[in-house]
Design an enzyme around this catalytic site. Structure first.
Site, PDB file in Angstrom:
ATOM      1  N   ASP A 217       0.885  -1.226  -0.052  1.00 17.83           N
ATOM      2  CA  ASP A 217      -0.249  -0.044   0.000  1.00 17.83           C
ATOM      3  C   ASP A 217       0.863   1.123   0.041  1.00 17.83           C
ATOM      4  O   ASP A 217       2.043   1.397   0.779  1.00 17.83           O
ATOM      5  CB  ASP A 217      -0.935   0.084   1.197  1.00 17.83           C
TER       6      ASP A 217
ATOM      7  N   GLU B 182       1.549  -0.195  -5.315  1.00 17.76           N
ATOM      8  CA  GLU B 182       0.612   0.877  -5.466  1.00 17.76           C
ATOM      9  C   GLU B 182       1.415   2.063  -5.538  1.00 17.76           C
ATOM     10  O   GLU B 182       1.732   2.848  -4.807  1.00 17.76           O
ATOM     11  CB  GLU B 182      -0.394   1.045  -4.311  1.00 17.76           C
TER      12      GLU B 182
HETATM   13  C1  AAO Z   1      -8.958   8.626   6.271  1.00 16.26           C
HETATM   14  C2  AAO Z   1      -9.833   9.925   5.775  1.00 16.26           C
HETATM   15  C3  AAO Z   1      -8.889  11.147   5.815  1.00 16.26           C
HETATM   16  C4  AAO Z   1      -8.173  11.343   6.756  1.00 16.26           C
HETATM   17  C5  AAO Z   1      -7.470  10.145   7.289  1.00 16.26           C
HETATM   18  C6  AAO Z   1      -6.439  10.198   8.505  1.00 16.26           C
HETATM   19  O1  AAO Z   1     -10.565   9.566   4.786  1.00 16.26           O
HETATM   20  O2  AAO Z   1      -9.939  12.229   5.410  1.00 16.26           O
HETATM   21  O3  AAO Z   1      -7.245  12.656   6.833  1.00 16.26           O
HETATM   22  O4  AAO Z   1      -8.088   8.937   7.317  1.00 16.26           O
HETATM   23  O5  AAO Z   1      -7.249  10.345   9.701  1.00 16.26           O
HETATM   24  C7  AAO Z   1      -7.812   5.030   2.640  1.00 16.26           C
HETATM   25  C8  AAO Z   1      -9.099   5.912   2.266  1.00 16.26           C
HETATM   26  C9  AAO Z   1      -8.401   7.226   2.858  1.00 16.26           C
HETATM   27  C10 AAO Z   1      -8.093   7.241   4.341  1.00 16.26           C
HETATM   28  C11 AAO Z   1      -7.356   6.372   4.560  1.00 16.26           C
HETATM   29  C12 AAO Z   1      -6.791   5.942   6.276  1.00 16.26           C
HETATM   30  O6  AAO Z   1      -8.828   6.188   0.736  1.00 16.26           O
HETATM   31  O7  AAO Z   1      -9.731   8.074   2.647  1.00 16.26           O
HETATM   32  O8  AAO Z   1      -8.170   8.380   4.841  1.00 16.26           O
HETATM   33  O9  AAO Z   1      -7.442   4.926   4.077  1.00 16.26           O
HETATM   34  O10 AAO Z   1      -8.117   5.565   6.847  1.00 16.26           O
HETATM   35  C13 AAO Z   1      -2.910   8.868  -2.719  1.00 16.26           C
HETATM   36  C14 AAO Z   1      -1.873   7.723  -2.408  1.00 16.26           C
HETATM   37  C15 AAO Z   1      -2.239   6.156  -2.349  1.00 16.26           C
HETATM   38  C16 AAO Z   1      -3.719   6.189  -1.724  1.00 16.26           C
HETATM   39  C17 AAO Z   1      -4.691   7.186  -2.249  1.00 16.26           C
HETATM   40  C18 AAO Z   1      -5.981   6.779  -1.607  1.00 16.26           C
HETATM   41  O11 AAO Z   1      -0.617   8.107  -3.214  1.00 16.26           O
HETATM   42  O12 AAO Z   1      -1.309   5.509  -1.883  1.00 16.26           O
HETATM   43  O13 AAO Z   1      -4.305   8.462  -2.216  1.00 16.26           O
HETATM   44  N1  AAO Z   1      -4.221   4.775  -1.873  1.00 16.26           N
HETATM   45  C19 AAO Z   1      -3.820   3.681  -0.828  1.00 16.26           C
HETATM   46  C20 AAO Z   1      -5.166   2.661  -0.311  1.00 16.26           C
HETATM   47  C21 AAO Z   1      -6.190   3.639   0.019  1.00 16.26           C
HETATM   48  C22 AAO Z   1      -5.741   4.095   1.611  1.00 16.26           C
HETATM   49  C23 AAO Z   1      -4.247   4.599   1.622  1.00 16.26           C
HETATM   50  C24 AAO Z   1      -3.556   4.330   0.788  1.00 16.26           C
HETATM   51  C25 AAO Z   1      -3.817   4.969   2.816  1.00 16.26           C
HETATM   52  O14 AAO Z   1      -5.343   2.151  -1.556  1.00 16.26           O
HETATM   53  O15 AAO Z   1      -7.445   2.782   0.309  1.00 16.26           O
HETATM   54  O16 AAO Z   1      -6.455   5.237   1.943  1.00 16.26           O
HETATM   55  O17 AAO Z   1      -3.339   3.952   3.514  1.00 16.26           O
HETATM   56  C26 AAO Z   1      -2.927  11.687  -6.905  1.00 16.26           C
HETATM   57  C27 AAO Z   1      -1.508  11.380  -6.366  1.00 16.26           C
HETATM   58  C28 AAO Z   1      -1.840  10.119  -5.985  1.00 16.26           C
HETATM   59  C29 AAO Z   1      -3.024   9.893  -4.823  1.00 16.26           C
HETATM   60  C30 AAO Z   1      -4.474  10.421  -5.423  1.00 16.26           C
HETATM   61  C31 AAO Z   1      -5.443  10.412  -4.566  1.00 16.26           C
HETATM   62  O18 AAO Z   1      -3.213  11.321  -8.031  1.00 16.26           O
HETATM   63  O19 AAO Z   1      -0.662  11.468  -7.228  1.00 16.26           O
HETATM   64  O20 AAO Z   1      -0.616   9.664  -4.980  1.00 16.26           O
HETATM   65  O21 AAO Z   1      -3.137   8.828  -4.145  1.00 16.26           O
HETATM   66  O22 AAO Z   1      -4.140  11.660  -5.944  1.00 16.26           O
HETATM   67  O23 AAO Z   1      -6.689  10.859  -5.054  1.00 16.26           O
HETATM   68  C32 AAO Z   1      -4.374  13.116 -11.698  1.00 16.26           C
HETATM   69  C33 AAO Z   1      -2.823  13.227 -11.406  1.00 16.26           C
HETATM   70  C34 AAO Z   1      -2.663  12.166 -10.330  1.00 16.26           C
HETATM   71  C35 AAO Z   1      -3.702  11.907  -9.187  1.00 16.26           C
HETATM   72  C36 AAO Z   1      -5.028  11.766  -9.948  1.00 16.26           C
HETATM   73  C37 AAO Z   1      -6.137  11.724  -8.711  1.00 16.26           C
HETATM   74  O24 AAO Z   1      -4.428  11.997 -12.759  1.00 16.26           O
HETATM   75  O25 AAO Z   1      -2.112  13.393 -12.308  1.00 16.26           O
HETATM   76  O26 AAO Z   1      -1.472  12.520  -9.758  1.00 16.26           O
HETATM   77  O27 AAO Z   1      -5.370  12.912 -10.895  1.00 16.26           O
HETATM   78  O28 AAO Z   1      -6.702  10.368  -9.067  1.00 16.26           O
END
Ligand code: AAO
Length: 494
Positions: free
Chosen positions: A193, A229
């Site tokens: 992850d 990931e």
């Molecule tokens: C929760 C709450 C938050 C709170 C947090 C802490 O929702 O509000 O702040 O707790 O209290 C999952 C949930 C989160 C949750 C978290 C912990 O999705 O909502 O937070 O558990 O409970 C990034 C990361 C990537 C991550 C993704 C969700 O890089 O690693 O965000 N995925 C994994 C898991 C996921 C998990 C976690 C990680 C954490 O699969 O389930 O979170 O363990 C950009 C960035 C990416 C980024 C995306 C997010 O992408 O580059 O790195 O991913 O945005 O949307 C264009 C851009 C591209 C961009 C994309 C958007 O194309 O070129 O760069 O758009 O899709």
């Protein structure tokens, strides 16, 4: 780290999100094994925060490396791993090494207290010195703001999640012990992850200390399969190729390009050379998907673009392409029902956890006689159009793509050598039906379409085709049919 250790010619993984271990054990024996799935990705298995309303994402907030979640305890996990391996199905665990919880305090699923404000995790134990602070993260609030900045992305916090200092030998040791514990139990590998948020060299150091896989289930000297990931679409983001020497990467460009094509923004005919020629990493470095636990609720990508279970026809067709094409290791998402309500591009129910009883216990899965699941569990992996394409991929094996045909627009067909043939019709204008006499590559005979039906008692329950001695057949996919594609292979020939 690139080899998934599938048994025989199995080749597809399914993610049984939030399923209980006992149910996964049952599923391996009664369905996944017999229907040819190669492995299961299970949701994070270590102790995690218990959050209000029990959202699915609490599993991504580790509290310790004890094995206990709502899916089951260590005994149940062990039993599942054994049963699945015996049924020919591998287990891959989603591992969250980048961080611990967000900035709250409370209790974890194994009863350990934690405090994300003071950064105390006695269940490991980890204390404040085990986390990145201002000495390594340059942003004022310690948050990641610029995902393309290498230092920031790796030394600052991802959405407030306390960022572990994996440069510390102590932190790495705790994580190595956790992974080795899972390896010794008999898992085949891991989904890593948030890999982009960890330094490749720290991961390398952790992996170099891992045991080889359990000899009860794997050949001697087998290394765990690890897929990372890394969300990379090109440009100046952190390039996923920084991770391909460590194992496979989840190729997000596959999801993005295929979704774009199936949404009607790019003609199907262009898929003819889909793969590295489109800038994707080499096939052997990739794991691919159409949907995922994040994509389905828009936590990555965008709702309205991403394809999930609520658009079944599109999901089946795009998944069929993924399973018919010879690129990467495909993963099929298997979800549970939630009440999707989209407002301003966001799903208000994006947090909803798995189906439970009134005490918060996850419900068991009780499949119906027709193989589908009940309302609570979607079980995409049990949809005929999908599990029959899993078999298609197995039968296609290493055969190359041949007999490509397209109408210059949104209709395509191709074979996998002389083993299998698929035709897809998403034509929106002009003559919308696909009606063609095409080269199928198949030996002469009568073949059942495995999408509209099956071969049962030597009869086709759905459509069929006659292939002549030159491999030609009349192919038909009406524009208004239940499914946008037909598929034939030598395992469903009369
Ligand atoms: C929760 C709450 C938050 C709170 C947090 C802490 O929702 O509000 O702040 O707790 O209290 C999952 C949930 C989160 C949750 C978290 C912990 O999705 O909502 O937070 O558990 O409970 C990034 C990361 C990537 C991550 C993704 C969700 O890089 O690693 O965000 N995925 C994994 C898991 C996921 C998990 C976690 C990680 C954490 O699969 O389930 O979170 O363990 C950009 C960035 C990416 C980024 C995306 C997010 O992408 O580059 O790195 O991913 O945005 O949307 C264009 C851009 C591209 C961009 C994309 C958007 O194309 O070129 O760069 O758009 O899709």
């Amino acid at each position: 780290y690139h080899n998934p250790h599938f048994i025989g010619n199995r080749c597809v993984i399914t993610h049984l999100m939030e399923w209980k271990y006992d149910d996964i054990g049952d599923e391996c024996e009664r369905f996944l094994g017999p229907y040819g799935y190669g492995g299961v990705q299970v949701s994070p298995v270590n102790e995690h925060a218990i959050l209000d309303r029990r959202p699915w994402y609490e599993r991504y907030q580790p509290v310790s490396y004890d094995l206990r979640t709502r899916s089951g305890d260590e005994q149940q996990f062990r039993r599942m791993v054994k049963r699945c391996n015996k049924a020919g199905v591998r287990i891959y665990v989603d591992i969250v090494l980048n961080h611990m919880t967000g900035g709250q305090s409370g209790q974890g699923t194994n009863g350990n207290h934690y405090n994300g404000i003071t950064m105390q995790y006695p269940g490991v134990p980890f204390g404040p010195n085990d986390f990145h602070g201002h000495e390594s993260c340059q942003t004022k609030d310690l948050e990641i703001h610029n995902y393309s900045d290498r230092n920031e992305a790796r030394n600052c916090r991802l959405s407030g999640l306390r960022d572990l200092k994996q440069q510390s030998e102590y932190v790495r040791k705790k994580q190595v012990d956790f992974l080795n514990h899972l390896i010794d139990i008999g898992v085949a590998g891991f989904r890593s992850d948030a890999s982009t948020h960890q330094w490749p060299d720290d991961l390398r150091s952790i992996y170099s200390q891992l045991h080889t896989l359990n000899k009860e289930f794997f050949p001697e000297n087998s290394h765990p399969f690890i897929y990372h990931e890394t969300i990379y679409y090109g440009g100046n983001g952190i390039n996923s190729n920084e991770y391909t020497s460590l194992g496979r990467i989840i190729e997000f460009r596959f999801y993005k390009e295929i979704t774009n094509v199936f949404r009607g923004n790019n003609q199907l005919r262009w898929l003819k050379n889909f793969g590295t020629e489109w800038g994707l990493v080499p096939s052997n470095d990739a794991l691919v998907m159409i949907d995922s636990h994040d994509l389905r609720v828009g936590h990555t990508g965008k709702l309205g673009f991403n394809i999930n279970c609520f658009e079944a026809r599109l999901l089946k067709a795009s998944t069929a392409f993924m399973l018919a094409w010879n690129y990467g290791i495909p993963r099929v998402m298997s979800s549970y029902f939630w009440n999707q309500i989209i407002r301003d591009g966001k799903d208000v129910n994006d947090w909803v956890g798995p189906p439970t009883d009134q005490h918060g216990n996850i419900l068991s899965v009780h499949p119906n006689a027709d193989l589908t699941c009940n309302h609570e569990w979607i079980c995409e992996h049990r949809w005929r159009q999908i599990y029959n394409m899993v078999r298609f991929k197995m039968i296609a094996g290493q055969e190359p793509v041949r007999n490509w045909w397209d109408n210059g627009d949104y209709q395509i067909a191709f074979s996998r050598g002389s083993h299998a043939f698929i035709a897809i019709n998403l034509q929106k204008n002009g003559d919308k039906n696909l009606r063609q006499r095409l080269h199928t590559g198949l030996p002469a005979g009568t073949y059942c379409d495995i999408i509209s039906g099956d071969l049962i008692h030597n009869k086709c329950t759905g459509k069929s085709i006659q292939v002549d001695k030159n491999g030609l057949a009349d192919i038909y996919v009406g524009h208004d049919e239940l499914d946008a594609f037909v598929a034939y292979h030598i395992g469903a020939r009369i």
